[in-house]
Enzyme design. Structure first.
Site, PDB file in Angstrom:
ATOM      1  N   GLU A 214       0.778  -1.126   0.088  1.00  0.00           N
ATOM      2  CA  GLU A 214       0.029   0.081   0.030  1.00  0.00           C
ATOM      3  C   GLU A 214       0.956   1.046  -0.093  1.00  0.00           C
ATOM      4  O   GLU A 214       1.320   1.658   1.183  1.00  0.00           O
ATOM      5  CB  GLU A 214      -0.905  -0.015   1.280  1.00  0.00           C
ATOM      6  CG  GLU A 214      -1.955  -1.026   1.131  1.00  0.00           C
ATOM      7  CD  GLU A 214      -2.851  -0.942   0.391  1.00  0.00           C
ATOM      8  OE1 GLU A 214      -3.119   0.246  -0.408  1.00  0.00           O
ATOM      9  OE2 GLU A 214      -3.552  -2.098  -0.259  1.00  0.00           O
ATOM     10  N   CYS A 248      -1.733   9.561   2.099  1.00  0.00           N
ATOM     11  CA  CYS A 248      -1.269   9.122   0.890  1.00  0.00           C
ATOM     12  C   CYS A 248      -2.627   9.350  -0.217  1.00  0.00           C
ATOM     13  O   CYS A 248      -2.033   9.424  -1.424  1.00  0.00           O
ATOM     14  CB  CYS A 248      -0.786   7.627   0.840  1.00  0.00           C
ATOM     15  SG  CYS A 248      -2.209   6.492   1.556  1.00  0.00           S
TER      16      CYS A 248
END
Length: 452
Positions: A214, A248
């Protein structure tokens, strides 16, 4: 220290490697009971967790509470749905395979190594642990060393809930991470930067462990003015400044149709003034602070690079005078496309603004870069939206919202190529931590009784 940690890591791994077969065969009720114990301790320690987040990141209370709530929601969803997720998928035999019973059975991968990041240090350490446990795995956790208080509280929780055969945790820095990467685990789940993701993937290759990465990327927001501009600006501003910009999924930069740029910025600035400032000064209690001096200087260097390259800074552009670990919300107009703010993931309260006249300009830019983790399109023009979605690729996308695709647990969440690989959340997390085992049974015809 290194030798002692290596010996302890090897001891824990061997313990879990032997025990994983028992965990793999465990009943769903046992797994649910494990999750219930974890939930109970997290709820009991919620104030300690939030205090640790405040200590390490100076998070606003709402953002700290959200990290705890996200983990609790993930546990509740697993408790409610695990029985259905774990059911074998029974299939009809294909032509020529009559007399067989094909099925897909979900089984735990084994020993899972989970690395947490520093930006959401509690949530993104424990959220992956939930499907790992639900799928019937053991786990070794490594919280991020940049947020040491959260790491200590996380270690306390793990040791209060689990036997080390089931879940163990190692607190420390890069040396500890490298030691853990040498273990021949079955699966690695990593949340962090693409640069470190490459190191994790290379280490996994040594043992042919499967990986979930991720990562991040430069998530674009694209505004054509057909959707309400005040709403579009509000969503971009909220996403850009969530956790001090250290997310993010944050809109990393925005492309705005040239003719609506000024009005968009007017609404964007109004949101900042209303939500992040008090009496004309940045409110240090309204936004998460930059995690450490290294990251603060990194973001400031991006701003300085843009300034040196003649980009127009219309707001902010420097360290805040009210707190040493804050940067004033910054807006940079038309920075060169090869400048640092347009080539590096920013992870701070800085918004580069590019203008466009044709959608092809935006599509060409996105195609030239790495595929982002997320994409945001603010438009009521279905042709415009479709042209962007069909002409680009990203891990996910939200239209006229912010990160809704991550909140909808029925959807798989993850990146693509540079922004990651693998998917989790809900049933997708259960499957990510499972081996989908194909099984075919040949059905024995009933024997015909003999005549006497």
């Amino acid at each position: 220290m290194g030798l002692a940690v290596a010996e302890e890591a090897r001891r824990i791994f061997e313990l879990q490697a032997a025990y994983k077969w028992e965990v793999k065969a465990s009943t769903l009720e046992r797994r649910k009971e494990t999750l219930r114990r974890l939930r109970a301790v997290i709820v009991t320690r919620a104030s300690d967790i939030q205090a640790a987040l405040t200590e390490d990141l100076v998070k606003p209370a709402g953002e700290s509470a959200s990290e705890v709530e996200s983990v609790v929601r993930a546990i509740d969803e697993a408790l409610e749905n695990l029985s259905g997720w774990a059911q074998p998928v029974l299939l009809q035999p294909s032509p020529g395979f009559e007399g067989t019973e094909p099925a897909i059975v979900y089984e735990g991968r084994g020993v899972c190594l989970i690395f947490g990041p520093w930006n959401l240090p509690f949530q993104l350490l424990f959220e992956p642990l939930v499907p790992a446990l639900a799928a019937g795995n053991t786990a070794i956790l490594k919280p991020n060393e940049v947020t040491p208080t959260v790491a200590r509280v996380s270690a306390d929780i793990v040791r209060a809930v689990f036997d080390e055969r089931d879940v163990a945790i190692f607190v420390g820095g890069i040396e500890v991470a490298n030691i853990l990467l040498e273990l021949p685990v079955d699966h690695i789940f990593f949340t962090g930067s693409p640069a470190v993701g490459k190191i994790v993937m290379a280490a996994a290759a040594n043992h042919l462990a499967t990986v979930t990465l991720e990562l991040g990327g430069k998530c674009p927001a694209i505004v054509d003015g057909t959707h309400d501009l005040a709403e579009s600006a509000r969503l971009v501003a909220f996403g850009r400044h969530l956790n001090g910009g250290q997310v993010c999924l944050a809109p990393d930069h925005v492309w705005v149709l040239e003719e609506v740029k000024d009005l968009f910025l007017q609404h964007y600035n109004a949101w900042i003034d209303e939500h992040l400032y008090r009496d004309g000064q940045l409110d240090p209690g309204a936004v998460s602070h930059i995690v450490d001096e290294r990251n603060l200087q990194r973001v400031l260097s991006y701003i300085e690079d843009a300034r040196e390259r003649a980009a127009t800074i219309v707001r902010g552009g420097d360290r805040s005078s009210v707190a040493a670990d804050l940067i004033e919300p910054t807006i940079i107009i038309d920075p060169p496309l090869d400048s640092q703010v347009m080539t590096q993931e920013i992870f701070g309260p800085v918004l580069p603004v590019q203008t466009f006249t044709e959608v092809s300009e935006v599509i060409d830019y996105v195609r030239r870069g790495q595929k982002p983790l997320a994409m945001y399109v603010y438009s009521d023009d279905s042709d415009f939206i479709d042209s962007i979605l069909q002409g680009t690729s990203s891990g996910g996308a939200t239209i006229n919202g912010f990160a809704t695709h991550i909140g909808e647990s029925q959807l798989p969440f993850g990146g693509v190529n540079h922004s990651g690989m693998g998917r989790y959340h809900g049933i997708h997390g259960f499957r990510e931590f499972s081996n989908e085992r194909s099984i075919v049974r040949h059905v024995t015809p009933q024997a015909t009784p003999r005549r006497s």
